[in-house]
Design an enzyme around this catalytic site. Structure first.
Site, PDB file in Angstrom:
ATOM      1  N   HIS A 142      -4.364  -2.430   6.693  1.00 21.49           N
ATOM      2  CA  HIS A 142      -3.690  -3.133   7.131  1.00 21.49           C
ATOM      3  C   HIS A 142      -2.334  -2.598   8.864  1.00 21.49           C
ATOM      4  CE1 HIS A 142      -1.341   1.786   6.297  1.00 21.49           C
ATOM      5  NE2 HIS A 142      -0.355   1.089   7.396  1.00 21.49           N
ATOM      6  N   ASP A 175      -8.796   1.186   2.032  1.00 20.73           N
ATOM      7  CA  ASP A 175      -7.678   0.896   3.793  1.00 20.73           C
ATOM      8  C   ASP A 175      -8.557   0.811   4.643  1.00 20.73           C
ATOM      9  OD1 ASP A 175      -5.995   0.047   5.397  1.00 20.73           O
ATOM     10  OD2 ASP A 175      -4.208   0.406   4.347  1.00 20.73           O
ATOM     11  N   SER A 201       0.220   6.208  10.056  1.00 24.32           N
ATOM     12  CA  SER A 201      -0.680   5.291   9.076  1.00 24.32           C
ATOM     13  C   SER A 201      -1.969   5.041   9.720  1.00 24.32           C
ATOM     14  CB  SER A 201      -0.431   4.158   9.010  1.00 24.32           C
ATOM     15  OG  SER A 201       0.278   3.613   7.851  1.00 24.32           O
TER      16      SER A 201
END
EC number: 3.4.21.19
Length: 336
Positions: A119, A161, A237
């Site tokens: 992402h 991810d 992230s």
């Protein structure tokens, strides 16, 4: 080398959320019960040294209501000695997207490669050059190892991810994995629930480009899914998850507020993907004599000392072996 860059106002920092970067309402309703099959959630030629964007150019991501996953265990502390040990490859990331400039984290794992989230790279909208990396960043005025511009992105082929980012050399023709020592990956043979871990990265609720470490324990582990009880926020992230040996065991992707934070666990499938795509990635057991991937292991088929290796002079099938019946060597009793 100490890089000087334009200041970024922390009031305008746009963070890559650790809860959701997708626009579908269903994705925002991630439940801890669905961890095993969760949708992805959030939290070329030499390029000129990338510059940090001004605060006025930064815009927040939309639908970031779950940007902060602060749990009761909020043991976070700043790392100021960022250039030493396992902290050095931890990297501050900026993505210059069409809708603004966003921040995230990553970790250098090869001469020219870094790991982060899918992402995170999705925010580039297909333009790798939009992603800039600043390994060992200390703060918005101090980037001791300068900046690097991405040139290629490879997304993990599984559901996790996870993404690999390859970088161009800097203006001094140095690679990102030369200005810092790449992180060591764990083989994860001994990783289990209740072990102590840390997540290290660049959370957006702290001063811009400052490195912070969160401490906690693994609470869940299955397949590529790992959950833990430590706290993170938007900007974390892509942060590496370290074990007590300071080896990378996973890549943080986000969490569910008041419940857990999670990472892509480096299991066998992920490890094979990384080895196939990063030639020089280093796993902790690679140097062990009994590791079949170690070229010095006698049982490695590529090792010339392997008794089954055709070129091994002790191999009876070696045409130069005097015991080979097909060999005309004068020492061979079966020679014609």
């Amino acid at each position: 080398m100490k890089g000087k860059f334009l200041k970024v106002s922390s009031l305008f920092v746009a963070t890559l959320t650790t809860a959701t970067l997708v626009s579908s309402p269903a994705a925002n309703a991630l439940s801890s019960k669905a961890m095993d099959n969760h949708p992805q959630q959030t939290q070329s030629s030499k390029q000129q040294t990338p510059k940090i964007q001004k605060g006025g150019n930064l815009k927040p991501l939309e639908q970031r209501e779950h940007a902060n996953v602060i749990l009761p265990n909020n043991d976070r502390h700043q790392i100021t000695d960022t250039t030493n040990g396992h902290y050095a490859p931890v990297t501050y990331i900026q993505v210059e997207a069409p809708t603004g400039t966003f921040i995230a984290s990553g970790v250098v794992v090869g001469k020219d490669t870094l790991l982060t989230n899918k992402h995170v790279v999705d925010a580039t909208h297909g333009d790798p050059h939009a992603l800039k990396a600043f390994p060992s960043a200390i703060n918005q005025d101090n980037y001791p190892n300068g900046g690097f511009t991405a040139e290629q992105i490879t997304k993990y082929s599984g559901e996790g991810d996870l993404a690999i980012v390859k970088f161009s050399p800097n203006e001094q023709n140095k690679h990102i994995g030369e200005v810092v020592k790449p992180a060591t990956m764990s083989n994860n043979a001994e990783t289990q629930v209740n072990q102590n871990i840390t997540v290290t990265g660049y959370p957006g609720d702290k001063p811009v480009a400052t490195m912070w470490e969160s401490k906690g324990k693994i609470t869940y582990l299955k397949g590529e899914a790992m959950q833990y009880d430590l706290s993170t926020t938007g900007g974390n992230s892509g942060s590496p998850v370290f074990n007590e040996k300071n080896e990378v065991i996973g890549i943080h992707w986000g969490g569910v507020p008041n419940e857990f934070n999670g990472a892509v666990f480096i299991n066998e499938n992920v490890r094979n993907f990384l080895k196939q795509n990063i030639e020089d990635i280093h796993f902790a057991n690679d140097d062990q004599p009994n590791n079949p991937d170690n070229p010095d292991n006698p049982n490695n088929p590529d090792n010339p000392n392997n008794p089954d290796e055709p070129n091994n002079p002790d191999n009876p099938n070696n045409p130069d072996n005097p015991d080979n019946g097909d060999n005309n060597n004068s020492d061979n009793p079966d020679a014609a």
